[in-house]
Design a protein around this motif. Structure first.
Motif, PDB file in Angstrom:
ATOM      1  N   ASP A 163      -9.129  -0.750  -6.176  1.00  0.00           N
ATOM      2  CA  ASP A 163      -8.167  -1.833  -6.375  1.00  0.00           C
ATOM      3  C   ASP A 163      -8.845  -3.178  -6.616  1.00  0.00           C
ATOM      4  N   TRP A 164     -10.108  -3.136  -7.046  1.00  0.00           N
ATOM      5  CA  TRP A 164     -10.786  -4.428  -7.246  1.00  0.00           C
ATOM      6  C   TRP A 164     -11.681  -4.396  -8.487  1.00  0.00           C
ATOM      7  N   GLN A 221     -10.668 -11.900  -8.755  1.00  0.00           N
ATOM      8  CA  GLN A 221     -11.668 -11.836  -7.687  1.00  0.00           C
ATOM      9  C   GLN A 221     -11.880 -13.200  -7.023  1.00  0.00           C
ATOM     10  N   ASN A 223      -9.328 -14.973  -6.233  1.00  0.00           N
ATOM     11  CA  ASN A 223      -8.041 -15.163  -5.544  1.00  0.00           C
ATOM     12  C   ASN A 223      -7.034 -16.064  -6.258  1.00  0.00           C
ATOM     13  N   ILE A 228      -3.116 -12.459  -8.126  1.00  0.00           N
ATOM     14  CA  ILE A 228      -2.941 -11.739  -6.865  1.00  0.00           C
ATOM     15  C   ILE A 228      -1.499 -11.228  -6.751  1.00  0.00           C
ATOM     16  N   TRP A 231      -1.237  -8.234  -8.981  1.00  0.00           N
ATOM     17  CA  TRP A 231      -2.098  -7.198  -8.382  1.00  0.00           C
ATOM     18  C   TRP A 231      -1.385  -6.520  -7.204  1.00  0.00           C
ATOM     19  N   LYS A 235      -0.282  -2.627  -7.016  1.00  0.00           N
ATOM     20  CA  LYS A 235      -0.799  -1.837  -5.903  1.00  0.00           C
ATOM     21  C   LYS A 235       0.346  -1.130  -5.175  1.00  0.00           C
ATOM     22  N   GLU A 261     -11.285  -0.922  -2.256  1.00  0.00           N
ATOM     23  CA  GLU A 261     -12.398  -1.787  -2.680  1.00  0.00           C
ATOM     24  C   GLU A 261     -12.173  -3.246  -2.288  1.00  0.00           C
ATOM     25  N   SER A 262     -10.918  -3.693  -2.402  1.00  0.00           N
ATOM     26  CA  SER A 262     -10.654  -5.123  -2.157  1.00  0.00           C
ATOM     27  C   SER A 262     -10.874  -5.514  -0.693  1.00  0.00           C
ATOM     28  N   SER A 263     -10.875  -4.519   0.209  1.00  0.00           N
ATOM     29  CA  SER A 263     -11.080  -4.836   1.632  1.00  0.00           C
ATOM     30  C   SER A 263     -12.421  -5.500   1.878  1.00  0.00           C
ATOM     31  N   LYS A 265     -13.918  -7.690  -0.146  1.00  0.00           N
ATOM     32  CA  LYS A 265     -14.160  -8.848  -1.015  1.00  0.00           C
ATOM     33  C   LYS A 265     -14.818 -10.012  -0.282  1.00  0.00           C
ATOM     34  N   ILE A 319     -19.492  -3.303  -4.514  1.00  0.00           N
ATOM     35  CA  ILE A 319     -18.449  -3.062  -3.516  1.00  0.00           C
ATOM     36  C   ILE A 319     -18.851  -1.919  -2.585  1.00  0.00           C
TER      37      ILE A 319
END
Ligand code: ARG
Length: 579
Positions: A163-164, A221, A223, A228, A231, A235, A261-263, A265, A319
């Motif tokens: 997700d990133w 990326q 933010n 977002i 996104w 999601k 993946e976004s966790s 960042k 990541i």
């Protein structure tokens, strides 16, 4: 009791007593029960004896004399040229089976050596529908989760959803060009999937669009609020659909397991600093790259792994490195198991290597890639639709249920529609999962509906049917609970084989955990089912005149049914009341 472990520990102790101290030996113990030959065979002593210039038979005799296995073994025979064959004692088997009849955990002990184990599985990419390529990771990973958890380890399952990554740049760019934000509110995943394909095509062929997409990725990326917002929508749509599939497949993953993946960042910049500190990050035309001498590129030079693009965007590798930092330093994992396609082996090896150089991986942490092969069609080519597209997972699942329903309908003309559907779902899903789980995960396999739904052989329907057969014996005999009190006798070879096999449940489970190979558990339940079947064909159970024998046999098949059910449950497969 874990007999396999007991025997192997006793040999190791005996080897030490005999002053054989080399660590690197393979005892090569087989627990394949062979009629008249024994229940366990130790093959590795021959090689050890040869290595130290001793006569294998004499050496084997010496090893046996120092083994403390009197309480478990009836006799030990040395077979030329130096095999050690062990026969298990009846009284020991009876004692163990009695214990498991009474125990909720089937007398299987929790491990004394509890570890924190992280399982990375399923992990589909956002904005795409799950397809056949996700089947193996999802179901093998989930079976492993259930099995490891059962033995008392602390297990964390993580769904490392994509997700990133770059796909978001493309999708956002495409949506911005073609659609307005409102439309995205009610878009289906199927539609989103189509947008993704179109965006990807455009990305690959249109330079301007590629640049625009890349810009959007950087925006996301960093933010950017609008990005977002989109996104989050994308999601949500994807996750809701995926959750329906997990539920239908009887896979335990849910929103609590999402660690995409976004966790990571917020620790990506830290990773850059760490790598810079270790002096392994090089700057090349604005790109941040780690060069690994352990891997060579096409020209034979050290392979470069890009961590951060010139525009600041972070890539898949970056990541995964951040993710390792989190799993090792914050979660303090002892073992991280990746259920990921074999084509990503090089990627994983590289990120592990970089993480090691960065100092993220503690000595007591093992990283293992439990890779798997591909699902092929009859022509041994990747399994796809006739038009050459990927097969959607939901379609495959529904087809399996439909095919199972036909089987149920033929066999159960008089049951209600609800019960037919219930059984079809259990058999259909069970067949699909079992067919995959029963294959050695390291190899490719050919998908075949007929084979997977067969009522004979190593299939879910055969095992589910064996279970049902035992239940129907109980029904016919009107077995009362009080009979299931653990009266066990072993009076013939078939009962003996069944008893040894039952006691081997524990070692099978531990073997699966060591190697990440659920097919071994499948083979175990299959063998157990055939052993029951052979026993049942030869001996009467409920019509036996001798009451004691009758009770003992009922208890024996009761624990057999319980073991089959537990084994299936650990694989994520249900049993059914109708076939
Ligand atoms: N999302 C990736 C894919 O679809 C799989 C991720 C596997 N896990 C990981 N930590 N890289 O190929």
């Amino acid at each position: 009791m874990n007999l396999y472990k007991k025997i192997s520990n006793e040999i190791k102790k005996s080897l030490i007593k005999n002053k054989y101290l080399i660590k690197d030996y393979n005892l090569n113990i087989s627990n394949k029960i062979k009629k008249n030959i024994g229940h366990y065979q130790i093959n590795g002593i021959i090689k050890i004896a040869k290595n130290i210039g001793k006569n294998p038979i004499h050496f084997a005799k010496k090893i046996i004399s120092n083994m403390n296995i009197q309480n478990i073994s009836e006799k030990v025979i040395i077979q030329k040229p130096g095999f050690i064959n062990i026969f298990i004692k009846k009284s020991f088997l009876i004692k163990e089976i009695k214990k498991s009849i009474k125990s909720f955990r089937m007398n299987i002990k929790e491990t004394k050596n509890k570890k924190k184990i992280i399982l990375d599985y399923s992990s589909p990419n956002i904005a795409k529908e799950m397809h056949v390529g996700h089947l193996r990771s999802t179901i093998i990973g989930d079976a492993m989760f259930r099995i490891i958890k059962f033995t008392g380890h602390k297990v964390i399952k993580t769904n490392h959803i994509g997700d990133w990554g770059t796909q978001f740049g493309m999708i956002i760019a495409y949506i911005k060009e073609k659609k307005d934000n409102k439309e995205i509110q009610k878009i289906s995943l199927n539609k989103l999937n189509q947008i993704y394909s179109k965006a990807k095509k455009k990305y690959d062929s249109d330079n301007k669009f590629m640049k625009k997409s890349n810009k959007y990725l950087v925006k996301l990326q960093s933010n950017n609020k609008k990005c977002i917002f989109l996104w989050n929508k994308i999601k949500k749509i994807t996750i809701e659909e995926n959750n329906k599939i997990y539920k239908k497949l009887n896979v335990t993953l849910n929103n609590n397991d999402l660690m995409g993946e976004s966790s990571y960042k917020n620790i990506l910049n830290e990773v850059i600093e760490d790598l810079e500190e270790q002096k392994i990050l090089k700057n090349k035309n604005g790109k941040k790259i780690v060069y690994l001498t352990e891997f060579k590129n096409k020209k034979g030079n050290p392979m470069g792994v890009t961590i951060q693009r010139k525009d600041g965007a972070f890539l898949y590798s970056a990541i995964d490195i951040a993710c390792i930092k989190y799993r090792c330093q914050i979660l303090k994992a002892n073992r991280i198991l990746y259920y990921v396609d074999s084509r990503q082996n090089q990627h994983l090896k590289q990120v592990w290597m970089i993480s090691k150089k960065a100092g993220y991986i503690n000595e007591d942490c093992m990283l293992e890639h439990h890779m798997f092969g591909m699902i092929l069609n009859k022509e041994k080519k990747p399994f796809k639709t006739r038009e050459g597209n990927t097969i959607k997972l939901i379609k495959l699942i529904n087809k399996s249920i439909k095919k199972a329903k036909k089987i149920v309908e033929v066999k159960n003309k008089n049951i209600s529609e609800i019960n037919k559907n219930r059984a079809a779902k259990i058999i259909g899903i069970g067949s699909l999962k079992y067919f995959d789980l029963s294959k050695n995960r390291k190899t490719d396999y050919v998908f075949n509906w007929d084979k997977m739904l067969k009522l004979h052989g190593n299939t879910a329907p055969y095992i589910q049917y064996s279970y049902l057969r035992i239940l129907s014996i109980f029904q016919k005999a009107k077995v009362k609970k009080s009979i299931l009190n653990g009266v066990i006798e072993i009076n013939n070879e078939n009962e003996m084989l069944l008893a040894v096999k039952l006691v081997q449940f524990e070692e099978t489970i531990y073997q699966v955990i060591t190697n990440g190979t659920p097919h071994i558990l499948c083979k175990y339940i299959y063998d157990l089912s055939t052993m029951f079947s052979n026993f049942y064909e030869k001996y009467s159970i409920i019509s036996s005149n001798n009451n004691k024998i009758k009770h003992s046999r009922i208890n024996l098949i009761f624990i057999t049914a319980k073991t089959i059910k537990k084994g299936l449950m650990l694989l994520g497969i249900k049993t059914t009341k109708y076939m």
